[in-house]
Write an enzyme that holds these catalytic residues in place. Structure first.
Site, PDB file in Angstrom:
ATOM      1  N   LYS A  11      -6.600  67.149  61.635  1.00  0.00           N
ATOM      2  CA  LYS A  11      -7.674  66.366  62.263  1.00  0.00           C
ATOM      3  C   LYS A  11      -7.960  66.903  63.677  1.00  0.00           C
ATOM      4  O   LYS A  11      -7.175  67.703  64.220  1.00  0.00           O
ATOM      5  CB  LYS A  11      -7.249  64.896  62.295  1.00  0.00           C
ATOM      6  N   TYR A  51     -13.774  59.207  52.322  1.00  0.00           N
ATOM      7  CA  TYR A  51     -12.970  57.974  52.278  1.00  0.00           C
ATOM      8  C   TYR A  51     -13.475  56.941  51.271  1.00  0.00           C
ATOM      9  O   TYR A  51     -12.816  55.928  51.057  1.00  0.00           O
ATOM     10  CB  TYR A  51     -12.830  57.382  53.680  1.00  0.00           C
ATOM     11  N   ARG A 116       2.943  64.770  51.259  1.00  0.00           N
ATOM     12  CA  ARG A 116       2.960  63.419  51.854  1.00  0.00           C
ATOM     13  C   ARG A 116       4.306  63.150  52.542  1.00  0.00           C
ATOM     14  O   ARG A 116       4.363  62.528  53.604  1.00  0.00           O
ATOM     15  CB  ARG A 116       2.711  62.341  50.783  1.00  0.00           C
ATOM     16  N   THR A 122       1.439  56.509  57.634  1.00  0.00           N
ATOM     17  CA  THR A 122       0.158  56.454  58.361  1.00  0.00           C
ATOM     18  C   THR A 122       0.302  56.158  59.859  1.00  0.00           C
ATOM     19  O   THR A 122      -0.346  56.776  60.688  1.00  0.00           O
ATOM     20  CB  THR A 122      -0.733  55.362  57.724  1.00  0.00           C
ATOM     21  N   ARG A 133       3.843  63.430  61.466  1.00  0.00           N
ATOM     22  CA  ARG A 133       3.357  62.294  62.254  1.00  0.00           C
ATOM     23  C   ARG A 133       4.470  61.674  63.097  1.00  0.00           C
ATOM     24  O   ARG A 133       4.221  61.186  64.202  1.00  0.00           O
ATOM     25  CB  ARG A 133       2.729  61.257  61.323  1.00  0.00           C
ATOM     26  N   ASN A 153      -3.439  60.451  64.063  1.00  0.00           N
ATOM     27  CA  ASN A 153      -2.167  60.862  63.462  1.00  0.00           C
ATOM     28  C   ASN A 153      -2.180  62.311  62.985  1.00  0.00           C
ATOM     29  O   ASN A 153      -1.448  62.682  62.083  1.00  0.00           O
ATOM     30  CB  ASN A 153      -1.762  59.891  62.345  1.00  0.00           C
ATOM     31  N   HIS A 156      -4.454  64.679  57.696  1.00  0.00           N
ATOM     32  CA  HIS A 156      -4.731  63.926  56.472  1.00  0.00           C
ATOM     33  C   HIS A 156      -4.102  64.672  55.307  1.00  0.00           C
ATOM     34  O   HIS A 156      -4.113  65.906  55.287  1.00  0.00           O
ATOM     35  CB  HIS A 156      -6.239  63.815  56.212  1.00  0.00           C
ATOM     36  N   GLU A 167     -11.060  65.231  46.391  1.00  0.00           N
ATOM     37  CA  GLU A 167     -11.234  65.700  47.773  1.00  0.00           C
ATOM     38  C   GLU A 167     -11.476  67.210  47.814  1.00  0.00           C
ATOM     39  O   GLU A 167     -12.314  67.689  48.583  1.00  0.00           O
ATOM     40  CB  GLU A 167     -10.011  65.315  48.611  1.00  0.00           C
TER      41      GLU A 167
END
Ligand code: ADP
Ligand code: MG
Length: 198
Positions: A11, A51, A116, A122, A133, A153, A156, A167
């Protein structure tokens, strides 16, 4: 299974924090293969589409925020997950369009859950130590809501194999995803591990 793909975005804050190399390195060292990459400044349209690929996301993100507050004994800014979710979508548009991002597709066994795990939860305040993160940011629901902005954060990552497929189709053309062999593929996946000794 060995060719599972997942979609990742560094991001705008991740790019500004000079974390591109660090993040790519974490995925490389676990054994994943980079099969597509580009730097872009996203439009509000693509963020909105991204999203809402999962129509249930608005409600889910609202519910997750409410849980985040309640687990700390705090009162959420709204009890209505849909209202909260819509608010998050609006602030995300501002966040993502603020500067360049790096969009990538990573491939390998269990790519979606492995990425992940490396990315972490998150809310950076509660993301595990050792995750991207958890290691590189200090934001929280409370701070972002107080300032009326998205949680920063840095990254993604797709939440499921289906989410990843949608995506990847949204952000990349098929011909820009490269099918190639890495020397380390044999070490990770070859059944017999032969050909090492001379
Ligand atoms: P994840 O990125 O971990 O999959 P979600 O899909 O639930 O998380 O949310 C997408 C992104 O929206 C988050 O990464 C974060 O940047 C932002 N976000 C989520 N919840 C909130 C919130 N309550 N307030 C502000 N921003 C949020
Ligand atoms: Mg998500």
């Amino acid at each position: 299974m060995k060719t599972e793909k997942t979609f990742v975005i560094i991001k705008p804050d991740g790019v500004q924090r000079s974390l591109i190399g660090e993040i790519i390195g974490r995925f490389e060292r676990v054994g994943l293969k980079l099969v597509a990459m580009k730097m872009v400044v996203p439009t509000e349209e693509i963020v909105g589409s991204h999203y809402t690929l999962d129509p249930a996301w608005i409600k889910k993100v609202g519910e997750k925020s409410i849980k985040g507050y309640e687990s700390k004994g705090q009162v959420p800014p709204s009890k209505d997950p849909i209202e909260l979710g819509n608010r998050v979508l609006e602030v995300l548009k501002k966040y993502f369009t603020s500067g360049p991002v790096v969009a990538m597709v990573w491939q390998g066994a269990h790519a979606v859950p492995v990425v992940r795990k490396i990315v972490g939860g998150t809310e950076p305040l509660t993301s595990d130590v050792g995750t991207i993160r958890g290691d590189f940011v200090l934001d929280s629901y409370q701070m972002s809501d107080t300032d009326g902005r998205a949680i920063r954060n840095v990254i993604h990552a797709s939440g499921s194999v289906d989410e990843a497929k949608n995506e990847i189709d949204l952000w990349f053309k098929k011909e820009n995803i490269i099918n190639y062999r890495l020397v380390q593929d044999a070490i990770l996946y070859d059944v017999n591990l032969d050909g090492l000794l001379e």
